[in-house]
Design a protein around this motif. Structure first.
Motif, mmCIF file in Angstrom:
data_model
loop_
_atom_site.group_PDB
_atom_site.id
_atom_site.type_symbol
_atom_site.label_atom_id
_atom_site.label_comp_id
_atom_site.label_asym_id
_atom_site.label_seq_id
_atom_site.Cartn_x
_atom_site.Cartn_y
_atom_site.Cartn_z
ATOM 1 N N ARG A 78 0.764 -1.172 0.334
ATOM 2 C CA ARG A 78 -0.033 -0.173 0.500
ATOM 3 C C ARG A 78 1.177 0.965 -0.133
ATOM 4 N N THR A 79 1.711 1.168 1.280
ATOM 5 C CA THR A 79 2.482 2.743 0.821
ATOM 6 C C THR A 79 3.588 2.700 -0.636
ATOM 7 N N LEU A 80 3.122 1.433 -1.419
ATOM 8 C CA LEU A 80 4.376 1.534 -2.915
ATOM 9 C C LEU A 80 3.737 2.417 -3.490
ATOM 10 N N ARG A 81 2.559 2.154 -3.468
ATOM 11 C CA ARG A 81 1.147 2.226 -4.837
ATOM 12 C C ARG A 81 0.949 4.044 -4.099
ATOM 13 N N HIS A 82 0.805 4.106 -3.211
ATOM 14 C CA HIS A 82 0.967 5.863 -2.588
ATOM 15 C C HIS A 82 1.230 6.454 -1.665
ATOM 16 N N HIS A 83 2.836 6.241 -1.308
ATOM 17 C CA HIS A 83 3.467 7.233 -1.615
ATOM 18 C C HIS A 83 3.655 8.473 -1.616
ATOM 19 N N PRO A 84 4.439 9.639 -0.829
ATOM 20 C CA PRO A 84 4.188 11.258 -1.302
ATOM 21 C C PRO A 84 5.637 11.395 -2.117
ATOM 22 N N PHE A 85 6.768 10.685 -1.351
ATOM 23 C CA PHE A 85 8.271 10.668 -1.863
ATOM 24 C C PHE A 85 8.655 10.504 -3.521
ATOM 25 N N GLU A 86 9.717 11.148 -4.306
ATOM 26 C CA GLU A 86 10.092 11.338 -5.047
ATOM 27 C C GLU A 86 11.185 10.104 -5.360
ATOM 28 N N VAL A 87 11.567 9.380 -5.856
ATOM 29 C CA VAL A 87 12.442 7.768 -5.425
ATOM 30 C C VAL A 87 13.391 7.941 -7.060
ATOM 31 N N THR A 88 14.549 8.217 -6.293
ATOM 32 C CA THR A 88 15.811 8.145 -7.711
ATOM 33 C C THR A 88 16.599 6.813 -7.799
ATOM 34 N N VAL A 89 17.924 6.587 -8.743
ATOM 35 C CA VAL A 89 19.086 6.092 -9.150
ATOM 36 C C VAL A 89 20.021 7.087 -8.618
ATOM 37 N N ASP A 90 21.494 6.734 -8.202
ATOM 38 C CA ASP A 90 22.376 7.571 -8.090
ATOM 39 C C ASP A 90 22.893 8.892 -8.683
ATOM 40 N N GLU A 91 21.742 9.776 -7.918
ATOM 41 C CA GLU A 91 21.714 11.623 -7.965
ATOM 42 C C GLU A 91 22.407 11.768 -6.856
ATOM 43 N N ALA A 92 22.377 10.944 -5.964
ATOM 44 C CA ALA A 92 23.068 11.386 -4.469
ATOM 45 C C ALA A 92 23.865 10.611 -3.805
ATOM 46 N N PHE A 93 24.583 9.580 -4.528
ATOM 47 C CA PHE A 93 25.546 8.269 -3.739
ATOM 48 C C PHE A 93 25.914 9.156 -2.211
ATOM 49 N N THR A 94 27.328 10.035 -2.058
ATOM 50 C CA THR A 94 27.472 10.550 -1.309
ATOM 51 C C THR A 94 26.687 11.032 -0.641
ATOM 52 N N ASP A 95 25.392 11.734 -0.807
ATOM 53 C CA ASP A 95 24.563 11.913 0.900
ATOM 54 C C ASP A 95 23.788 11.193 1.276
ATOM 55 N N VAL A 96 23.721 10.065 0.568
ATOM 56 C CA VAL A 96 23.148 8.737 1.210
ATOM 57 C C VAL A 96 23.912 8.216 2.083
ATOM 58 N N MET A 97 25.715 7.863 1.965
ATOM 59 C CA MET A 97 26.444 7.079 3.052
ATOM 60 C C MET A 97 26.288 8.439 3.554
ATOM 61 N N HIS A 98 26.653 9.458 3.381
ATOM 62 C CA HIS A 98 26.826 10.200 4.741
ATOM 63 C C HIS A 98 25.922 10.203 5.464
ATOM 64 N N ALA A 99 24.634 10.282 5.158
ATOM 65 C CA ALA A 99 23.215 9.971 5.780
ATOM 66 C C ALA A 99 23.337 8.565 6.619
ATOM 67 N N CYS A 100 23.536 8.058 5.828
ATOM 68 C CA CYS A 100 23.535 6.353 6.805
ATOM 69 C C CYS A 100 24.798 6.557 8.077
ATOM 70 N N GLY A 101 25.694 7.128 7.535
ATOM 71 C CA GLY A 101 26.770 7.048 8.989
ATOM 72 C C GLY A 101 25.991 8.412 10.353
ATOM 73 N N THR A 102 25.124 9.163 9.740
ATOM 74 C CA THR A 102 25.095 10.839 10.368
ATOM 75 C C THR A 102 23.287 10.425 11.724
ATOM 76 N N THR A 103 23.184 9.261 11.247
ATOM 77 C CA THR A 103 21.589 9.127 12.157
ATOM 78 C C THR A 103 21.357 7.887 12.765
ATOM 79 N N ARG A 104 22.595 7.258 13.333
ATOM 80 C CA ARG A 104 22.371 6.695 14.086
ATOM 81 C C ARG A 104 23.582 6.784 15.440
#
Length: 222
Positions: A78-104
């Protein structure tokens, strides 16, 4: 465009079947692209612990089965059908990695590790899925996942979210992409309750290494 093979390094890892009980194969801080690829091709990944960088091949190993249909929960479908987000591929690799390292509270994504994977990304081996939330004309990164693709293997490294379900959306988007690209092995390393809820299962190290050998021979397309 095919990924660019980096120069080989002098690092040689022990047979992962000889790993210690926790799955430790080696200790060291070499994150050159050639070393990282050599590790993944042998079923090994780095996982810094405090002052030490340990290289693991755990037993059991957690994977998401890619054979047949992917069985998401009713709420996730249900979430995959109706979520409000935008999903992209390989647009912000470094930002994703940084976020994985700063949200814990504690992070294993140390700066030298980040630089190594960023180099892999530039060479075409490492990829990310980004989940964005629109804020007027701007957008904010609220979830994502990254990992390494070699042949028909995708080795998931880490994911994060700052909005409910954003990491699940990233994970499911990645899994569907891997199936379309004919990947054979989606490695998620070590089981957690969150991964189990997404359909991941544990397999033995020996089974993983056999599947890995087959996956590396496949010409999959990310």
């Amino acid at each position: 465009m095919p990924a660019k093979e980096p120069p080989r390094t002098e690092v040689v890892f022990p047979d992962p079947r000889e790993a210690s009980e926790p799955g430790v194969v080696a200790i060291g801080s070499d994150f050159r692209a050639g070393t990282l690829l050599h590790a993944y091709r042998n079923g090994i990944f780095p996982w810094p612990h405090g002052q030490h960088v340990l290289w693991f091949s755990p037993d059991p190993r957690a994977v998401l089965p890619l054979e047949g249909d992917l069985h998401w929960s009713r709420s996730l479908r249900r979430t995959l059908r109706h979520h409000p987000f935008e999903v992209t591929v390989d647009e912000a690799f470094t930002d994703v990695m940084h976020a994985c390292g700063t949200t814990r509270d504690e992070t294993w994504i140390i700066p030298t590790l980040s630089r190594g994977y960023t180099h892999l990304h530039k060479l075409g081996w490492a990829h990310s899925i980004e989940v964005w939330e629109r804020q007027g004309k701007a957008r904010a990164l609220v979830g994502g996942i990254y990992g390494v693709a070699i042949g028909g293997l995708f080795a998931g490294e880490s994911m994060f979210h700052t909005r409910t379900d954003a990491s699940k959306i990233a994970f499911a988007t990645l899994a569907e992409r891997l199936r379309r690209g004919r990947f054979k092995l989606f490695d998620v390393q070590v089981m957690s309750d969150h991964l189990a809820s997404l359909g991941c299962v544990d397999i033995s190290r020996e089974d993983y290494l056999m599947r890995l050998a087959r996956a590396l021979s496949v010409d999959a397309a990310f």
